[in-house]
Write an enzyme that holds these catalytic residues in place. Structure first.
Site, PDB file in Angstrom:
ATOM      1  CG  HIS A 129      73.588  73.754  65.832  1.00  0.00           C
ATOM      2  ND1 HIS A 129      72.944  74.161  66.765  1.00  0.00           N
ATOM      3  CD2 HIS A 129      74.440  72.826  66.456  1.00  0.00           C
ATOM      4  CE1 HIS A 129      73.201  73.648  67.928  1.00  0.00           C
ATOM      5  NE2 HIS A 129      74.127  72.904  67.830  1.00  0.00           N
ATOM      6  NE  ARG A 163      68.798  75.418  78.693  1.00  0.00           N
ATOM      7  CZ  ARG A 163      69.507  74.886  77.733  1.00  0.00           C
ATOM      8  NH1 ARG A 163      70.003  75.837  76.907  1.00  0.00           N
ATOM      9  NH2 ARG A 163      69.872  73.543  77.413  1.00  0.00           N
ATOM     10  CG  ASP A 171      75.542  68.746  68.122  1.00  0.00           C
ATOM     11  OD1 ASP A 171      75.458  70.027  67.905  1.00  0.00           O
ATOM     12  OD2 ASP A 171      75.266  68.212  69.223  1.00  0.00           O
ATOM     13  CG  HIS A 221      70.062  70.258  68.586  1.00  0.00           C
ATOM     14  ND1 HIS A 221      70.798  69.614  67.472  1.00  0.00           N
ATOM     15  CD2 HIS A 221      70.971  70.755  69.325  1.00  0.00           C
ATOM     16  CE1 HIS A 221      71.953  69.569  67.747  1.00  0.00           C
ATOM     17  NE2 HIS A 221      72.394  70.078  68.816  1.00  0.00           N
TER      18      HIS A 221
END
Length: 378
Positions: free
Chosen positions: A243, A309, A245, A299
């Site tokens: 996607h 994570r 941002d 990204h």
């Protein structure tokens, strides 16, 4: 209960990835190289040194013209505050699932807990859970602290968090030791850093350093805590799908595990974590503010078989009712205006109600906006 809501408790120990979390193979191509994203030292810029400022602006310009990602060090944010924010995030995600679901996102709301975005989507779900809340500094009220008071409750004794005795006095419980105001302070530091980065971006584009200040000064930004549980079959799913941002500027702090990938030069590339750095990337709104010069890059986040994570993402947003418009000087120089005027509230409405953010959000939003205007005027 939906599978998204069970992420931390059950999905991380499942031997197989549930079907609604499996992504098509073309989204799962592995990253083989490290992204050449400049590390920008902000020390001189923050102290008003002219040559250091020019150098920082040059590095940022080169990165944003190419892929829109760079890292910043000597950024002025207290490392102790960053550690506290990570600890506070960890404490929240370790809450029992029923406590987290008590602050789940409701339809039409940006704020609250989400397990795999299962409240919005039913397939290609991300292998993560998130907590999102608002931040703005145009009031004397502690917006973030008040958000937690009104949602999770007045005290956290049973979960090992802090007990509020009054508005200004805190008592530390033995299993946590960090004040609930941590996120309020962290968001304040992110907003301050974000406004400085907006100045550098303006200078890098050759416009007055304060050109964009009025657009962002009173904006309501988004703070998001991300937890990506370990996954027994990480090659089948993604922590966050590919996607761009839709916001203006993202300031991300990764933990030591890593998992951020950027699609640049027609291939996926890694952004290894640096605990002393923030990863900064351009969003769609700033792409429009630069008349398309600066790239809002695709990204994703991958998951790990052995380790969970976490990351802290702060999304700097304009004031909702102010026009997003590229500076006249840039448009004149480019010879054409690439995007119509719009407000952040329009783009936010589009991504929350009509479109799942991807690499084509901005062009599709532009079409939607122009067709909406045509409909309303005809």
């Amino acid at each position: 209960m939906d599978s998204g809501g069970l992420l931390r408790c059950e999905l991380e120990v499942l031997p197989h990835v549930p079907t609604n979390f499996i992504w098509p193979k073309e989204y799962l191509v592995d990253a083989q190289h490290e992204l050449q994203a400049p590390v920008v030292d902000l020390y001189g810029f923050l102290r008003g040194e002219n040559e250091a400022t020019k150098h920082a602006a040059k590095l940022i310009s080169e990165a944003c013209l190419k892929h829109g990602f760079f890292q910043v060090i000597n950024h002025g944010v207290d490392p102790h505050l960053i550690r506290q924010a990570h600890d506070q995030m960890d404490t929240f995600f370790k809450l029992p699932i029923h406590r987290k679901l008590s602050v789940h996102k409701t339809p039409g709301s940006m704020w609250g807990y989400s397990g795999a975005h299962a409240h919005r989507f039913s397939s290609q779900l991300p292998w993560k859970e998130t907590l999102s809340f608002p931040y703005h500094d145009n009031t004397l009220e502690p917006v973030v602290t008040n958000y937690f008071k009104s949602t999770i409750g007045e005290d956290f004794e049973q979960t090992g968090q802090i007990v509020m005795i009054s508005n200004h006095i805190q008592e530390y419980s033995p299993c946590c030791g960090f004040p609930r105001e941590t996120f309020q302070k962290y968001c304040g530091a992110m907003k301050q850093l974000g406004m400085k980065l907006i100045e550098l971006l303006a200078m890098s584009l050759g416009v007055d350093r304060l050109h964009y200040r009025d657009l962002f000064e009173e904006g309501c930004s988004i703070m998001r805590c991300n937890n990506y549980p370990s996954c027994q079959q990480p090659s089948l799913t993604l922590g966050t799908g590919p996607h761009c941002d839709p916001t203006s500027l993202t300031i991300l702090h990764q933990d030591h595990v890593g998992g951020l990938h950027v699609f640049a030069d027609n291939k996926w590339q890694t952004v290894p974590p640096r605990l002393d750095a923030f990863v900064v990337n351009i969003g769609d709104t700033f792409t429009a503010l630069s008349n398309g010069r600066y790239k809002s890059c695709l990204h994703r986040a991958v998951v790990n078989k052995y380790k969970e994570r976490k990351s802290l993402a702060f999304f700097l947003c304009p004031k909702e009712d102010k026009l997003v418009r590229a500076p006249n000087d840039i448009v004149s120089m480019d010879g054409t205006k690439h995007y119509p005027d719009f407000t952040w509230s329009h783009l936010l409405h589009f991504t929350q109600n009509h479109y799942r953010a991807d690499q084509a959000t901005l062009p599709n939003f532009t079409k939607w906006l122009l067709s909406s205007k045509t409909t309303h005027t005809s």
